[in-house]
Design a protein around this motif. Structure first.
Motif: not given
Lengths: 447, 447, 447, 447
Positions: A87-103
């Motif tokens: 499973x993915x807590x927060x779905x792919x939108x959470x992953x987008x944040x995980x990648x985009x905020x640091x960048x």
């Protein structure tokens, strides 16, 4: 032989057809009675789509397995024999944040061990500990097979904080290396001996042929000639050849992030600007996959799933279950307790290491000591993992900051705090344990 | 009591008056016959200047010690009892390159553990191994007291590659912390108990009062209030308080580079542009100091030496010699073999740790295990040190690159190679072991 | 400086005058307000006798210290600063059984680490854990200084089962070696450097002079010439010289039991037959001592106490308290947590090792690794200790038997069970935790 | 597939028919070209007898394998692929002395780890190091499969003193336990999971069924009911049940000597008096076997060989070679380098542990930590082994005495020296490295 019940939490995942295919391929070794695909309310639609595809696949294979789709985790877990988690807590939108905020700050997100990975751990660990609590009551003898990333940290949390011993962490990176690198020298994986050691997404390996000759250097040179990454989901940047030769072991694909940080940042910043980060691409891919899955005539895993990054997933996951169930003694690379396998790392921690999969679970093959260049890095990463897990369990802002400072992909200093704060705010819905810290940030930022 | 012969290699250093002062203060415990100040041809003028000052100081103190100035190291070492080393291969111009070349690329040079420190080790280790070879023949029972930075790596090279056991590495950072932090809480160092553990320029400590109460947290809060660095030579940037509290130990000043890398880079880039890097400032300071030293009426250590960064130098260096000679059992923080003192680090490596200084040398006090946040970092740094020493001994380009990639102050990727290559070329006169690698770089760059 | 309260449990011991003398000698460093001598009902008479002698000694010294005699342990412990323990559960009659029962079967009793020592631990550990429970409530900041044998096991029980950190185990064997061996080479202990490592009554040491020269071999040869034991209470049998030379370290007196088991058995069997076992001799000695102590004109420690085996007791015990109180940093050999000092033994176990005694307690000096001949033996003994402590805490017959089988002084097989059973029955009044096991034995033996 | 050459040193052994049978059974996996049976001049007759039987067996099996009989070791080793060693320095007469001399003093000889085992190591290690020197020159890529006892010490000597990595130590004790204990619970070994850890003839194991249930306790109770030893060559004495249950692991048969020393002594003393020690029985058995082997009509391994103590020998030895050659990944219990498998024992030492046999040799499965009762014993035994190996390599009398004192089957004291001296004299022809020590003993005894 007793028929078994398999439960997949995050059953609505686009990976599920791979898994079903893997079970079907092994139908003679797997006396399945029921497969339960479980998801949360927000994933209901996907669960229906992928669940129906699964049913079509099973039917086509002429099997009488029951496929249950459920939003009720407890009902599903009751008397399970194997539980897999993807499973993915927060779905792919959470992953987008995980990648985009640091960048945004010129820093890699890296969805498993970087800032993104830290946050994925912070969101996921409380949930997996909940699942484990349910399992202790509903299916205490079941094995938990975890694919959810960061797989090593999740497994360590289950063992050392969940106090649940029957867990194995799994990842498809090693098996992909096996397939690709065998091919480079014109062999099949079965003809070679692989020796893996390290942590999830941070391991190295050696390759021998059956007569015991070390082929590591040969494979290395072939890899230098090829200009592509082993993993679909990692953009290729060539390693510094001198450094890799000096290691004497083959790095995993994720080492690009650690050995070529600056170059990877440059690539990823472009992706950030073009909205082509991996998370964003995956979101598109997933939408396409689910369109395909809807087709009532589709009765097989579609070829396009390969691009998703899950190749050889079924080999790994289903073989693991099969090998535990049948004491097959398959050699696999899994996340499991160290207990001396890697003497440079703590005795009780989780490592990713070549293991023999038996009826009592994975039995790791001893590897011994690393050369210093690998030792120092893997020890740092393990400490980063431990601190991250502590942060996830306690909700301590200081621990989360500590994890960021330890993380070699995140520059220390004010910038670390800035990214941490922004990510805490962005993910607040999935971080109940950090409520106090998040309120503090909100208060200060509103000043 | 037998009269002793002390030899100082790099005797023309601006630090020498501190050392002489330290000996004079301890004249009752140090039955000195001869002090030999040794330097190389290029340092002859400075040697004369500082040597004459030393003579005036000794004379003023009414002592009959012989001060010998010599360019002949072998003559000086003959039958020595103590040999101290405080030389700088390539002089301050080399340090300027160590600091400025990385900064050109926005990377910290950091003259001890960063890229600059790696190069200082590469230049110095072959020389110290030469000195040790001389000592084995000319004064095999003498103690080598090393102040040359990077002090920990030099000491480890002497022990593990020079196979010379009677060596102690020394640094004035711990004693400066002791003085400053005692003062913050209105105490003298004698009234407190300090517990240091880590590596040179990468250690942490705890503070207790005599009744056993832990004052670490109290001192921490006092330090947060103060806005200055413990060490003159490090520009102040405030630590992240949450992180430091979570450590539960006080970091050393050099941790600013590791815990606040991005902020320190920003400061140093300004210094780079203004030609006010520490190396450049020190070069000016040294010129001024030598002007002062020339004054035939000067018969004491001038106050200005304090700014040079060597405060409490004499306390540390002379007390060490004195404590070995007299089995005084003084507690000091020195670089010495680990042997279990820090169980997270290799048994045979060199650590910087609270030790009792006796007639058989330093006996480290056991510290035990670090919390993960310190453990991971110190393990990484030790691996970086080991790889650097290997590079220095072998002249391997791959090992040097490996050290850069491990180093948390140097971003990995092309940039690491670029800086490495430029530094190898810049220091080529002092890196005979890298001749082959340097020629290769020259060949490629001329294409 | 705050005045202190010292409590001695087992205050009616014949050793008490030594202790009082030790305090008096250090009166300038020990701001004593009260000394409480505590004993049990059965020891009341002795307590009165020795307590009155203590009062006369203090008075003669012109001190205003209050000497309290009490049978109420809780009253005594209230707000204590130091608690020393020197009690003997079951009194000397229990020791007589400890020594005589095994000897009946031709097996050494050996009152500290042999079968006798195992039983002394089984009787004492529950009592010391009770005392520690009281201390946690009544004087949680006091230091517990334990002289009760087996000192190492008692200390480990307090740390690892009592969870009380402020404890030090003490023994007069090392200090006796220091005095005797210094004298052999015409030196005083102050002129030498000693390096002790091992377990209580099972340690080895090296000796250096102040200039760092290793005198171990020299002292060894002097010891071989002398034909007497270092400890009054151990009958002399000469070591195998070749073996001791091969060790490269000096054994402690108790090693006679381990290195010369068969010869010691022969001696002790004679003592058994003549009723001259050490326990029986001590019982006579004690009676004589108490006769002396009764003399109202006696105001000093009588010379005869020396024969009791407690020589230099005061040096050790009082100096320890004094050094903790004043952060004197005296080097002493104490039982304390390992934490890396001896890397061959578990991290959390108790070892007996050269330590610096400070305001935060003993800080062990790192020793590192033993040569195999010492390593194997000390590892066996530590395991035996751990199993004995477990037996004492759980009352498990199987663990007690396991300890006997591990113990190198007890032959394994039926004989071990026979001795174990007989000792359990003989000591049943002092082994409440073994009630179930003892009943079982009684039942079987009555069949 | 390339055809292979197998060399058996000590080829005249009575075991050879087992070995040949084992090869024949695996003929499809073993492309054998030549088998060389090598022996020394003194064994020529036996070599002829057993060699001719081997030829008849091969012929009967319809195979074209060449059987070479040779007294020239170098000729035989040339280009070998596998070398097995099963020789006995001093033949059975030496073993008789190993067992009888200690028994004269009421001490167990025990031909592998006791006084007898120490002497077998002293005689054998110089010879195996010679063989390894030949192998380095004549067949550097061959694997050395050692069956010569004490198998663990021999293997460690080859690795750590012979610096030859391709060696595996083998023993038939574990496989005998597997067969016997499976049978006790009505299973075959294939249906169970075994987990072995320890040293040669000093290991423990756990047993699980394929579904992961721990059957160790169940098997233990069955063993208590049965009144016989697993190994033909060990007389049965029942274990103390409480102690074994407390271990939580099954001991090996040889633990009778360690856990029941006194009882075993009593049994063996009777054998000593009746001239029925194991060595004496074996000598008779061997004579009978060779009579049988002479029969030109015998073309199979005779049933009587079972009594010799070599049951399942062929399974172990041939399967090992087969599994290395074919990377079969068979799980076997072998003596191999530790490297973390047993974290209580030194990293570089040899342990006997469940391993996966692959084309790169044995890969040990991590076991982790022992409970203290096993830990202490196995650590002592390892130290005893290390000291014995040192004694064998150096010819140091002190080391040999040290090994005796460490050995739990030999009482320390004068008696140890007496037995040591008598054994040195008795075996002098096979102990050239001890010439000096033996002359000293002869000189002293003639006084």
């Amino acid at each position: 032989m007793k028929k078994i019940k398999i439960v997949t939490i995050g059953g609505g995942s686009s990976y599920t057809p791979e898994l079903i295919e893997g079970f079907i391929v092994r139908k003679d070794q797997l006396p399945i009675k029921e497969i339960w695909l479980v998801d949360i309310e927000a994933g209901k639609e996907k669960l229906e789509i992928v669940g129906n595809l699964a049913r079509r696949m099973v039917k086509k294979a002429g099997l009488d397995w029951e496929i249950h789709l459920s939003l009720d985790r407890k009902e599903a877990l009751k008397d399970a024999d194997f539980v897999s988690t993807q499973f993915r807590v927060g779905l792919l939108d959470a992953r987008i944040k995980d990648e985009r905020i640091p960048l945004k700050y010129g820093v890699l997100g890296q969805e498993t061990n970087g800032a993104g990975g830290v946050f994925k751990a912070l969101r996921t660990i409380p949930v997996i500990l909940d699942i484990v609590n349910d399992m202790k009551k509903l299916c205490p003898n079941a094995w938990l097979v975890n694919f959810t990333n960061p797989s090593g940290m999740i497994t360590e949390a289950v063992l050392n904080y969940g106090n649940f011993e029957k867990v194995v962490g799994l990842c498809n990176v090693p098996i992909n290396h096996n397939f690709r690198e065998s091919k480079l020298i014109g062999k099949s994986p079965d003809e070679l001996i692989f020796q893996y050691a390290g942590l999830n997404h941070h391991h190295w390996h050696k390759i021998y042929d059956k007569s015991g000759d070390d082929l590591t250097a040969l494979v290395m040179e072939k890899l230098f000639e090829q200009k592509e990454s082993t993993m679909e989901n990692i953009e290729f940047v060539p390693f510094c050849e001198e450094q890799i030769r000096d290691l004497g072991m083959l790095p995993c694909s994720y080492h690009q992030y650690y050995y070529l940080t600056d170059d990877m940042v440059k690539k990823e910043v472009v992706n950030y600007e073009n909205h082509t980060t991996r998370a964003e691409l995956v979101k598109k891919l997933e939408a396409e996959l689910f369109e395909l899955y809807k087709d009532p005539n589709l009765k097989d895993k579609p070829e396009q799933l390969t691009k998703r990054g899950g190749t050889h997933y079924s080999d790994a996951a289903c073989e693991l279950i099969c090998s535990i169930l049948n004491n097959k003694k398959t050699e696999m690379v899994v996340s499991t307790r160290n207990h001396g396998a890697l003497t440079d790392l703590p005795y009780e921690c989780v490592v990713e290491v070549s293991s023999i999969i038996t009826g009592i679970g994975p039995r790791p093959l001893t590897f011994g000591k690393f050369k210093p260049a690998m030792r120092g890095m893997v020890q740092l990463m393990k400490a980063m993992e431990e601190v991250t897990i502590e942060a996830a369990v306690t909700g301590s802002y200081a621990k989360a900051l500590q994890a960021f400072i330890l993380n070699p992909l995140i520059p220390s200093g004010e910038i670390a705090k800035t990214i941490l704060n922004e990510m805490l705010l962005a993910h607040k819905d999935y971080l109940p344990q950090f409520t106090k810290a998040i309120k503090e940030i909100e208060k200060n930022s509103s000043l």
